[in-house]
Design a protein around this motif. Structure first.
Motif, mmCIF file in Angstrom:
data_model
loop_
_atom_site.group_PDB
_atom_site.id
_atom_site.type_symbol
_atom_site.label_atom_id
_atom_site.label_comp_id
_atom_site.label_asym_id
_atom_site.label_seq_id
_atom_site.Cartn_x
_atom_site.Cartn_y
_atom_site.Cartn_z
ATOM 1 N N ILE A 141 0.862 -1.183 0.000
ATOM 2 C CA ILE A 141 0.000 0.000 0.000
ATOM 3 C C ILE A 141 0.896 1.230 0.000
ATOM 4 O O ILE A 141 1.837 1.324 0.796
ATOM 5 C CB ILE A 141 -0.922 0.015 1.233
ATOM 6 C CG1 ILE A 141 -1.904 -1.160 1.166
ATOM 7 C CG2 ILE A 141 -1.671 1.340 1.336
ATOM 8 C CD1 ILE A 141 -2.801 -1.278 2.386
ATOM 9 N N LEU A 168 -3.923 4.768 6.815
ATOM 10 C CA LEU A 168 -4.991 3.764 6.724
ATOM 11 C C LEU A 168 -6.027 3.968 7.827
ATOM 12 O O LEU A 168 -7.234 3.866 7.589
ATOM 13 C CB LEU A 168 -4.399 2.359 6.831
ATOM 14 C CG LEU A 168 -3.918 1.684 5.552
ATOM 15 C CD1 LEU A 168 -3.299 0.334 5.883
ATOM 16 C CD2 LEU A 168 -5.059 1.512 4.558
ATOM 17 N N VAL A 186 -7.764 3.105 -2.297
ATOM 18 C CA VAL A 186 -6.432 2.826 -1.777
ATOM 19 C C VAL A 186 -5.575 2.260 -2.909
ATOM 20 O O VAL A 186 -5.983 1.295 -3.566
ATOM 21 C CB VAL A 186 -6.500 1.805 -0.617
ATOM 22 C CG1 VAL A 186 -5.106 1.507 -0.079
ATOM 23 C CG2 VAL A 186 -7.408 2.317 0.497
#
Length: 611
Positions: free
Chosen positions: A266, A439, A448
């Motif tokens: 991520i 997050l 995301v």
């Protein structure tokens, strides 16, 4: 053939001359250290009249090995001898059995390795690469360098001296033109990019600053489905179960998106508050939202590969989506900052960059985990031209999380177990992790940017052999994914050692483990370290199951460990060696060590740990 000492990366007796004063620096960065070291090599060499290109191995075509006269490799070793995922394709190509022993006879090379000497296979990747390049006829121009995380100064304990040796060894291979003088250390290098102001209605390449770009071709967008705290509300640590669903994927493809054992990367954003503070410190607030065209000033230093050239953007976009202002600054940050400071401030910054100032630099940055943003605020008198934004700041790096779901059991959705990083140091403001804090701030429905990393070490064992798992804390996440697949396949011999602080506070996936145990599909041993007066850890539970462990391993079972790389892996290994001796009737510790090594060679012993 090469005249180097095989595998030592030592300099040849008679260096081969180069056709031009150029070379390539390749890095395979995991934590960001390798790219920083690579960029420092490039800056030093350019100052001495070399044309240098610095790039990641992910941007490197294997055929280029035959096109360059000199390549400098900067390679970390992860854990106990593991190869960085992005280096695997090139390494695999170099291992091809059909390559002749003179395949790279025209290549000169140097290797600087990064590793942790607490592991037995310290700097293993750099050592293996040196040996393989030697065997293919390549010529080392300088002895292999090694940076050790265990040293208090880290890479600074060895890299500056090695860099001096590298530059001295390659200078005669293509001497500079007569009369050339190296640029002085206090001469500001040219900026990496140029900024061209454009009208607010202009466009280039169809891009605007409102749409974040994915950082790599195989990244994609996912929708946040669930973001729920799973630790008790009164518990000191916030741990989340995060569920994501990829956008634009057909239902028929969802169960093939990833496999148990994969990692999800991520790439986060900096918060508006942090960006505003940075802009105030640099006095760029007034130009932050003005559109610019950015382009490289030299073909040797292109823009990051995911950005179009030229790229229409704003400084605010770059600080929000591309550049890291939340990490602890490396020495090169202070080198750049010193160029744009004066007086006592400049003197202090240059002292930080000197060998004599390393202890002070560690006390100022590393120990308290002071961030780039905080340092810049304290040195806000610096007058930094915005053209140097890509020189001053590193790129935001994606953070990897072990996937805690199997695609078949979750209709292709991706589950993660995320510990929100927040802790105290001597600084008044608590430290926080960029990715996890970002997050934590997101609501369901948020987009995301993600990428599947399929280089994870914890793979589903072939067939249905017994499996022993050690996963304290969030290290248990990949074992939930593996167990979902093993249960689907009917594998019933599973032993899990799970460690937490309190059964009532941070027992992750408790309902799932309890259900498996009730069905006879799992033997579960829990080590709640704080639920009794004497602390108990996973390694303390292992001897209690010695007979079962030895039975599993004796029948071809697998042993997996996942979690923090501090003390746990070594303590678990010590406990397991004791089991080998007692249950396996081994004569001494050396025989137990040989059994451990054999399991590792066979792929039945896997450790996936992080710092």
């Amino acid at each position: 053939m090469s005249s180097t000492s095989l595998g030592n990366g030592t300099a040849p007796n008679s260096p081969l001359p180069l056709d031009s004063r150029t070379f390539l620096v390749l890095h395979a960065s995991v934590t960001g250290t390798a790219v920083d070291v690579a960029e420092r090599i490039g800056r030093r060499a350019r100052r001495e009249g070399w044309a240098v290109t610095v790039k990641s191995v992910t941007e490197f075509n294997q055929a280029e090995l035959l096109e360059h006269g000199l390549i400098v490799f900067v390679l970390p070793t992860t854990g106990n001898g593991h190869t960085p995922p992005q280096f695997v394709p090139l390494w695999t190509a170099l291992l091809h059995p059909g390559l002749p022993p003179d395949f790279l006879e025209d290549l000169r090379y140097a290797v600087f390795g990064l590793g942790d000497s607490s592991y037995g296979k310290y700097n293993w990747v750099g050592k293996k690469l040196s040996r393989r390049l030697d065997s293919l006829g390549a010529h080392a121009v300088v002895e292999r360098g090694e940076g050790d995380d265990q040293n208090e100064w880290g890479v600074e304990s060895t890299f500056p001296g090695w860099l001096d040796q590298l530059m001295a060894s390659i200078d005669p291979l293509f001497p500079p033109e007569a009369g050339f003088t190296s640029h002085a250390l206090d001469t500001v290098p040219p900026p990496r990019i140029r900024l061209e102001k454009v009208g607010s209605t202009s466009a280039a390449n169809g891009h605007t600053e409102q749409a974040p770009l994915l950082w790599t071709e195989d990244a994609s967008w996912a929708k946040l489905v669930r973001n729920e705290r799973v630790t008790a509300e009164d518990w000191y640590q916030d741990v989340r179960e995060v569920e994501l669903e990829l956008e634009g994927v057909q239902d028929s493809e969802r169960t093939r998106l990833y496999a148990a054992g994969d990692v999800l990367e991520i790439r986060p954003q900096n918060s508006k508050e942090d960006v505003d503070r940075f802009l105030a410190s640099t006095r760029w607030t007034e130009i932050a939202d003005e559109p610019f065209l950015i382009s490289p000033t030299s073909s040797d230093q292109p823009l990051p590969p995911h950005l179009p050239t030229p790229f229409r953007t704003t400084i605010r976009y770059l600080l929000t989506n591309e550049l890291d202002i939340a990490s602890v600054p490396r020495l090169s940050f202070f080198e750049w900052l010193a160029y744009f400071s004066e007086g006592d401030m400049q003197e202090k910054l240059r002292e930080f960059c000197s060998p004599a100032g390393q202890d002070d630099l560690i006390d100022y940055t590393l120990r308290p985990r002071r961030t780039i943003n905080e340092v810049l605020y304290e040195f806000r008198s610096a007058n930094i031209p915005p053209e140097y934004i890509f020189d001053l700041l590193p790129l935001i790096r994606p953070r990897g999380f072990s996937i805690s779901s199997s695609p078949a059991s979750h209709q292709g959705k991706v589950d993660l177990l995320v510990a929100i990083v927040k802790y105290k140091t001597i600084l008044s403001v608590p430290r926080k992790g960029l990715t996890t804090s970002w997050l934590a701030s997101l609501s369901p429905g948020s987009r995301v940017p993600v990428r599947f990393d399929k280089s994870g070490l914890l793979r589903l064992p072939p067939g249905d052999p017994p499996l022993i798992m050690v996963g304290p804390g969030t290290g248990v996440a990949p074992f939930r994914a593996l167990m979902e697949e093993r249960i689907r396949c009917g594998a019933k011999e599973n032993l899990l050692f799970f460690g937490c602080r309190s059964v009532s506070k941070d027992f992750y996936f408790k309902a799932y483990w309890d259900a498996l145990e009730e069905k006879g599909d799992l033997t579960l041993s829990v080590a709640p370290s704080r639920d009794q007066e004497d602390k108990v850890y996973v390694q303390d539970r292992i001897p209690e199951y010695g007979a079962q462990i030895w039975d599993y391993l004796n029948r071809g079972g697998y042993f997996y460990v996942c979690g923090s790389s501090t003390n746990m892996p070594k303590a678990v290994k010590k406990a397991m060696l004791g089991v080998f001796q007692r249950e396996g009737g081994m004569a001494d510790a050396q025989e137990a060590e040989r059994y451990w090594d054999r399991m590792e060679r066979e792929g039945r012993l896997v450790e996936e740990t992080w710092g």
